[in-house]
Structure formats: structure tokens, C-alpha cells
Design an enzyme around this catalytic site. Structure first.
Site, PDB file in Angstrom:
ATOM      1  N   ASP A 303       0.866  -1.168   0.000  1.00 10.31           N
ATOM      2  CA  ASP A 303       0.000   0.000   0.000  1.00 10.31           C
ATOM      3  C   ASP A 303       0.916   1.237   0.000  1.00 10.31           C
ATOM      4  O   ASP A 303       2.148   1.122   0.070  1.00 10.31           O
ATOM      5  CB  ASP A 303      -0.957  -0.019   1.206  1.00 10.31           C
TER       6      ASP A 303
HETATM    7  C1  BGC Z   1      -4.989   3.283   0.382  1.00 10.29           C
HETATM    8  C2  BGC Z   1      -5.157   2.353  -0.794  1.00 10.29           C
HETATM    9  C3  BGC Z   1      -4.989   3.085  -2.091  1.00 10.29           C
HETATM   10  C4  BGC Z   1      -3.634   3.759  -2.082  1.00 10.29           C
HETATM   11  C5  BGC Z   1      -3.304   4.492  -3.364  1.00 10.29           C
HETATM   12  C6  BGC Z   1      -3.761   4.138   0.270  1.00 10.29           C
HETATM   13  O1  BGC Z   1      -3.787   5.139   1.221  1.00 10.29           O
HETATM   14  O2  BGC Z   1      -4.960   2.531   1.573  1.00 10.29           O
HETATM   15  O3  BGC Z   1      -6.428   1.738  -0.718  1.00 10.29           O
HETATM   16  O4  BGC Z   1      -5.109   2.198  -3.153  1.00 10.29           O
HETATM   17  O5  BGC Z   1      -3.601   4.688  -1.011  1.00 10.29           O
HETATM   18  O6  BGC Z   1      -4.036   5.639  -3.516  1.00 10.29           O
END
Ligand code: BGC
Length: 762
Positions: A303
Site C-alpha cells: 500500500d
Molecule cells: C490506500 C489504498 C490506495 C492507495 C493508493 C492508500 O492510502 O490505503 O487503498 O489504493 O492509497 O491511492
């Protein structure tokens, strides 16, 4: 540097497409999709260690200031020019949350013309519930209990997004959400495992389409967040998770397994730790279970700065160690920290990371780029003309309205107040969500625009015979009162025949990092509801919400309550459709609404305890709170129709399921009302005694049926041993002969019709 390639590179000053036609990468990789061509190995052999680390490095797009940063903590992305320099140097595999075909075209052109190996870039994005056309938040759409609808909206989102250059979506989010304080339940399918699995499968199918990943409108799916992200202590986002392996296997793993079974080839590691080991550096999770046990062959992405956060967790001392731990545990691609490009080359030279592991991860990335058809045509999803033509078309907007309408849940309808008459009644639309294009599209939407949404006032005025019969008064802000607001609202209510009160949560109150300590309608709106109710006018409450709410006071006492979530681009018209009966409400709660926040985590499929409180009043020394029952106020699966539905005539055959056989279960569902209805008929079971205690009820099947006034339908379900599985004492899938309770019912708490059957010994 490889001679052949550098000579070729010198020729790359002509148009990118022409250059690509003769590029070594294309020649090596051929036309194959689906299987990894042996020639990828030759490309791999030509890559430097830094170019390999580059294939594992994904950054938020810096174009136009970086849209991604609006929904994430600010983190060093560089400028668009520094990103182009990285592309040129082969230090970047792609970018995410960029902006449109023009940006993608510029970046891909640099990759194709100016980088040494001309490996196409991959463009990723959070396309969660629509792209420019915004569909209901996934939680709302799960309430439709229509996986086919979720598949259609995911397909539509992929069609729009792919035309803007997007190859890969960070969706579906398949986390089970059992604690409504957590804000991110809004992105998933709610609290139930079966519904979660069905929605996960539908969304994967929708995003990826059925023409293969190389189709120009296919978008690669990513199941996230692996795993148990929704189980953070106290419902706090990012918090520690400590759940048993059995609960992982029974509850949190299945939607991922289903998504993979449906063809999802990427998975995102979650931010949380799991019993002391962060998911982003958890070899048991990412290797033993995911790879060895399930045979997952796709790609694991971190993530956003997940690898960097190993330092914050207190698991890695520094960036180098964080890189090694995440990479060696199985995270193939690093999102946003830049740790892999910064540290993998040195770790490889020091022998701390084997080249074989680096190659393995790079192979996975290249394999996906092959499958997406990017080696064949790096510009296949990048077409500014198609981008314009495919976006917000009339069929898209019609689907937005349909899906929104079919996600609305009727909690209560005392005295059949709904549907409202279209003419002859003066309607006071009151509340912070009564008008305005704010809070329509939901908290986690990168590409939707408020300005494209149709608000409630517009929807209601369009639905009634005479729009001058509808007044609008805000009455209150979302979390702050408006001076004089209540007095104005009371005056408007007095002047009307019916009040439609739009209250609840603003969209910034759910989503990432938006855990709440009390899942209630904010106090100023509660005061507004009380004052409006005191006028004695009939009140229809329209809840706006990204989670289950603990309703109280006048909001709860209103004779009619509709749950309208965040319904997307066509919110207003869809709510108008239901309010005035153009269509009846057909959705059901995908999450239980508790009596009080203190019950969270609350989920209908809880265990019995040794001292269950029998239905009815609280009994001494039985499991209940002092203040509220050990039950939901509005349980999972609940939702009314404009008809009058009854359940009768359970048939269980001879009530015996042979070990290798099936059991047919039937009930008759009747609509004795005067209006058409759609009922979500739900089948629940309970294993009466097992070697591992089992939930008081578990959903095993459901069917949505349409019933004309006066119509009855026999609904038939078939169960087999596979539906009775759980993870046993030795953690393996287990079924035990014995007695099971079964219900066919309109919710997880309703009696419906019930009986028992016996699974016979082999
Ligand atoms: C989130 C993800 C997301 C990623 C990219 C993160 O903060 O947990 O779900 O895909 O950001 O934007």
C-alpha cells in the site's frame, strides 16, 4: 549495456509507435497474452539491477500537481519532469492516480522513445466505484444484493478508466468490516463473508471484462487490503490487528480467495500489523498462505508507503531494513516510498537480497505487462479521442441512476408514509444534504467531480408534478449549527404537509483515516431533527452515510427512514425515484445498525456465548449490555419494500442431507400488498454443536425476487456439505455430521420460516 538494444535506442527518435514496432522488447515478447513468453527471460537478462528495481517502483503521478496526493498524505513524488527523467532512466514501472490520456501519452512516449529497454509503463489508479461517472459507494451497492449490478458498474468504470489510459485499478476492496467505527467499510461490501465474496467476484469480473486482459477496455483488478485491515483494534484505521488464524481463514481470507479464483492477479498488502508482524513484511501471509497454499502467481504491491511504515511500526530500524523485510517477505512492488529503487540495488550487491528474488518479482511485473497487451501496443489504452467519447455517456448515467436507486434501503415505513404522492402535497426538504452537490460521490473517489453530480433538491423537484410545491431549508451544517437554521427549518416544516429531512454524515466523515468514536448523527443535526419532529408534521428521514449508524432520538422516531449512503453522480434523481414510488426500495443492509456505538464491533454472525440472552427482555447473568440488547436495531439483511411480504411453508424434504448429497429447501414468499415489491430472500444456517463453536447464524444463499401485488413465489435453495464448512481444530476445512438450524428469512434477525436438518454421517 547490450549493443543491440543501444543501437536500436539510437533509432528511437522517430515516432514512438514506429519505434516500438521495431523495438527489441516487442520482438522478444511477441504477441502472447495469458502465458509468459520464454523470451521475457532474455529481456530480464538485459536489465541492470537498477532497471529491475525500477520495474518494482510505482509512484503517484506528479502531473497536474499530483491528484493522488489529494487523497493521501503528501509524500515526495517529485515533479512531472523528474518523473520523466526516471522513466527515461528505467527507474519507474509506472505511476498511479494520474490524469488522463494526455499525461499517459507523454509518459509512455518517453518510455518508448527514450528509455534504454523500452519497457512500457503501467498506469494504475484508485477506480473504486466509477471513474468520471460515479456509481454508489461499494458498501451501498453491496446492499443491492445484486452481484450482477456490481459487475455492470465495475465494467462501466473500466470502460471509462481504460479510455483514459488506466491499465490497473486498486480495487476491489474486499475487506470484511465488522466494526462500524472504521471509516473504510464504505469501500467494501460490509460485514458478511458470503456477500463479500460474491461482490468481490463480480467486481473482478467487471473490471477485467471477459475479452482477456489485453482488451483495450480491460482493467487489471487488485484485491485489497491483504489482510484483516478492517479488524483494527477499536475500529481505528491503521491500528494493530490481533485475530486468530481461524478467524482469518473463516472470515477475512475468503473474499481474497474468491477474487483470485475469479482471475484477480494482483493483491495489495495492508497497512496493519497482524499479531505483531506487519502484513507488508509477513512471510507467513505473503508466502506460506498466498503462494504455497493458494498457489497465487500474481503480483503483490505494497500500500502507499507501506514498506516505509515498517519503521513506524517499530519493525524495521531504517529504510534499508524496511526494504529488505518487505521484499523478502513477498511484496514485489513498492508504492510511493521509493524504497525499492533506492535500496534494492545495494541490497543485491551486498548479498542481502538474492538476484533470484529480484528476478522473480520483475518477472511478475513483466508478465502482467505482457498480459495487459502493453508489449504489443503500449498505447492501447491511451487515446484522447476515445477518452472523450467513452466518458459520462447517456447509458453510463442511466446505469448510475439505476445502481443508485437499487442501493437505497427502506429501514422503516410506519403507516405506509412512503411512497409520497407526486402532487397535491407541499414538501419541505430540510437538512444539510437537502441541496448542493457536496457529499454525493463519497469519500474515496479520485476522478469524480461534485460539479457533475445531481443533488437531492434537483432530483425531488424533477420527480414531483409541480416543483413549486418543494421548499428547501438547510437548517444545520453537517457538524456545526447554522445561526437561525433551526427556526427557519421549523417555519418551513410548518408551512408544509410533509418534511423530507436529509441528515447524516458528510463524506469526509468516512473513508480512509476517518474512524469515529460514536457512529451517530452529529448533534446539531440531531437538534434539527428534534425541532422539526416537534412540529408534528410527518417526517421522512433520508440518511446520508458511509457506515452503519446508531440512530437515536427524533431521527429514529421518524415514521419513515431511507438509507441513501453516497449514491454518486445520479443521487438526487435516484432518491426521487424511490421517494415517489417510480420504483420500490429493493436494497438490504450490508451492515448491521446497532442500538449503540458501544456494541461495536457488532456483526450478526457472532458467537452465542455460554449464556446467550433469549430473545426478548434482558435476563440477569446473560450476555447483554445494561443499556441495550445484544442484537442489532436494524440487522444485516434488513430492508422493507412498498409491498407486504410474508414468509410461509418451509419445506425441508426429509430433513436429512446425505454426506455426498444435497438438501433442497423451499419457502413461499407472498406479496399481499397493493404495490410491487422486490424481496431479498435470505437463507441462514446455524450448526447446533460443533468442535469449534459456530456463529449464531450464517448467510449461505440469497435470491432477489420481484413480486407483483398479490403474487406468491416458491423460492428454492439447494445446500450441500460444502456450504457447511468451517476451519476445524487442525485449521483444515472441516464438516461435521449433526443437526443444523435453518432459516429462510428477510434479515439476519428475523424469524421468517425455520426448521432443522441433519447432515448424515458418511
Ligand atoms: C490506500 C489504498 C490506495 C492507495 C493508493 C492508500 O492510502 O490505503 O487503498 O489504493 O492509497 O491511492
Amino acid at each position: 549495456m547490450d549493443d543491440r538494444i543501444s543501437r536500436r535506442a539510437a533509432l528511437m527518435s522517430v515516432a514512438a509507435a514506429a519505434a516500438w514496432a521495431t523495438s527489441p522488447a516487442r520482438a522478444l515478447l511477441g504477441q502472447t497474452h495469458g502465458t509468459l513468453p520464454a523470451s521475457v527471460e532474455s529481456l530480464l537478462a538485459r536489465m541492470s539491477v537498477e532497471e529491475k528495481a525500477g520495474q518494482l517502483t510505482l509512484m503517484a503521478a506528479a502531473w497536474a500537481g499530483g491528484a493522488a496526493n489529494a487523497l493521501n498524505p503528501i509524500s515526495a513524488t517529485g515533479t512531472f519532469d523528474t518523473q520523466l527523467a526516471d522513466v527515461r532512466a528505467g527507474r519507474l514501472t509506472g505511476v498511479f492516480n494520474g490524469n488522463g490520456a494526455e499525461m499517459a501519452h507523454r509518459m509512455q512516449t518517453v518510455a518508448m522513445r527514450e528509455s534504454r529497454l523500452k519497457i512500457p509503463l503501467l498506469f494504475a489508479a484508485d477506480v473504486i466505484h466509477g471513474f468520471r461517472t460515479v456509481f454508489p459507494v461499494p458498501l451501498a451497492e453491496a446492499g443491492s444484493f445484486e452481484p450482477a449490478l456490481a459487475e455492470r458498474t465495475a465494467r462501466a468504470a473500466a470502460v471509462e478508466a481504460s479510455a483514459a489510459g488506466i491499465d490497473w485499478t486498486f480495487a476491489p476492496m474486499v475487506d470484511i468490516a465488522r466494526d462500524q467505527r472504521w471509516g473504510r467499510g464504505v469501500e467494501g461490501a460490509g460485514e458478511d463473508v458470503l456477500l463479500g465474496r460474491m461482490m468481490a467476484a463480480a467486481r473482478v469480473r467487471g473490471f477485467q471484462g471477459d475479452r482477456g486482459l489485453a482488451a483495450d477496455d480491460a482493467v487489471l483488478a487488485c484485491a485489497k487490503h491483504f489482510v484483516a485491515y478492517g479488524a483494527g483494534e477499536g475500529g481505528l484505521d491503521y491500528n494493530s490487528v490481533d485475530v486468530s488464524e481461524r478467524t482469518l481463514r473463516d472470515v477475512y481470507f475468503p473474499p481474497f480467495q474468491t477474487a483470485f479464483g475469479e482471475g484477480a492477479q494482483t493483491v495489495m498488502a495492508s497497512f496493519n500489523e497482524l499479531s505483531g508482524i506487519p502484513a507488508t513484511a509477513n512471510p507467513w501471509l505473503l508466502d506460506t498462505v498466498l503462494r504455497k497454499e493458494w498457489g497465487f502467481e500474481g503480483l503483490v504491491v505494497s500500500d502507499y508507503t507501506g514498506d516505509m511504515e515498517l519503521i513506524g511500526h517499530g519493525f524495521a530500524a531504517d529504510a534499508r531494513e524496511a526494504t529488505r523485510l518487505a521484499f523478502m517477505a513477498g511484496v514485489d512492488m513498492s508504492m510511493q516510498s521509493g524504497f525499492y529503487i533506492d535500496h534494492l540495488p545495494a541490497l543485491v550487491s551486498a548479498g542481502a537480497v538474492p538476484m533470484a528474488r529480484l528476478d522473480q518479482a520483475v518477472r511478475r511485473v513483466l508478465a502482467l505487462k505482457v498480459k495487459l497487451g502493453l508489449f504489443e501496443d503500449p498505447f492501447r489504452r491511451i487515446d484522447p479521442k476515445r477518452e472523450k467519447a467513452r466518458i459520462r455517456t447517456a447509458p453510463m448515467l442511466a446505469l448510475a441512476r439505476e445502481s443508485a436507486r437499487r442501493s437505497i434501503v427502506l429501514l422503516k415505513n410506519d403507516g405506509d408514509l412512503l411512497p409520497l404522492p407526486k402532487r397535491g402535497k407541499r414538501i419541505a426538504l430540510i437538512g444539510p444534504f437537502a441541496a448542493g452537490q457536496h457529499d454525493l460521490i463519497g469519500p474515496w473517489n479520485v476522478y469524480g467531480s461534485d460539479a457533475d453530480g445531481v443533488d437531492l433538491l434537483t432530483g425531488v423537484r424533477a420527480a414531483v408534478a409541480d416543483p413549486t410545491f418543494v421548499t428547501m431549508t438547510l437548517g444545520s451544517g453537517v457538524e456545526q449549527p447554522i445561526p437561525g437554521g433551526i427556526a427557519a427549518a421549523v417555519a418551513a416544516a410548518r408551512a408544509a404537509d410533509i418534511v423530507v429531512l436529509a441528515i447524516g454524515e458528510g463524506q469526509s466523515m468516512s473513508g480512509e483515516a476517518q474512524s469515529r468514536d460514536a457512529i451517530v448523527v452529529p448533534a446539531p443535526q440531531q437538534a434539527l431533527a428534534g425541532a422539526v419532529a416537534a412540529t408534528g408534521k410527518p417526517v421522512v428521514v433520508l440518511l446520508r452515510n458511509g457506515r452503519a449508524l446508531a440512530l437515536e432520538g427524533a431521527a429514529l422516531a421518524a415514521p419513515a427512514i431511507l438509507v441513501t449512503w453516497f449514491l454518486g453522480s445520479q443521487s438526487g434523481p435516484a432518491i426521487g425515484d424511490i421517494l415517489f414510488g417510480a420504483e420500490g426500495p429493493s436494497a438490504r443492509l450490508p451492515v448491521s445498525f446497532p442500538y449503540a456505538t458501544g456494541q461495536e464491533p457488532y456483526h450478526y454472525d457472532h458467537k452465542s456465548t455460554g449464556r446467550p440472552n433469549p430473545p426478548g427482555d434482558s435476563e440477569p447473568y446473560k450476555a447483554h449490555y445494561r443499556e441495550v440488547p445484544n442484537a442489532a436495531l436494524f440487522p444485516f439483511g434488513h430492508g422493507l419494500t412498498y409491498g407486504r411480504i410474508t414468509y410461509a411453508g418451509l419445506e425441508l424434504g426429509d430433513t436429512r442431507m446425505a454426506w455426498d448429497g444435497t438438501l433442497t429447501i423451499r419457502a413461499t414468499i407472498t406479496n399481499s400488498g397493493t404495490r410491487a415489491a422486490e424481496e431479498v430472500v435470505q437463507l441462514y444456517i446455524h450448526d447446533v454443536a460443533a468442535s469449534i463453536t459456530r456463529p449464531v447464524r450464517q448467510l449461505k444463499a440469497f435470491r432477489k425476487i420481484a413480486l407483483a401485488p398479490g403474487a406468491a413465489q416458491v423460492v428454492t435453495f439447494t445446500l450441500s456439505r460444502a456450504d457447511l464448512l468451517f476451519h476445524g481444530v487442525d485449521m483444515s476445512p472441516t464438516v461435521e455430521p449433526g443437526v443444523f438450524n435453518v432459516w429462510i428469512a428477510p434479515s439476519a434477525q428475523a424469524e421468517g420460516v425455520s426448521g432443522t436438518f441433519t447432515l448424515m454421517q458418511a
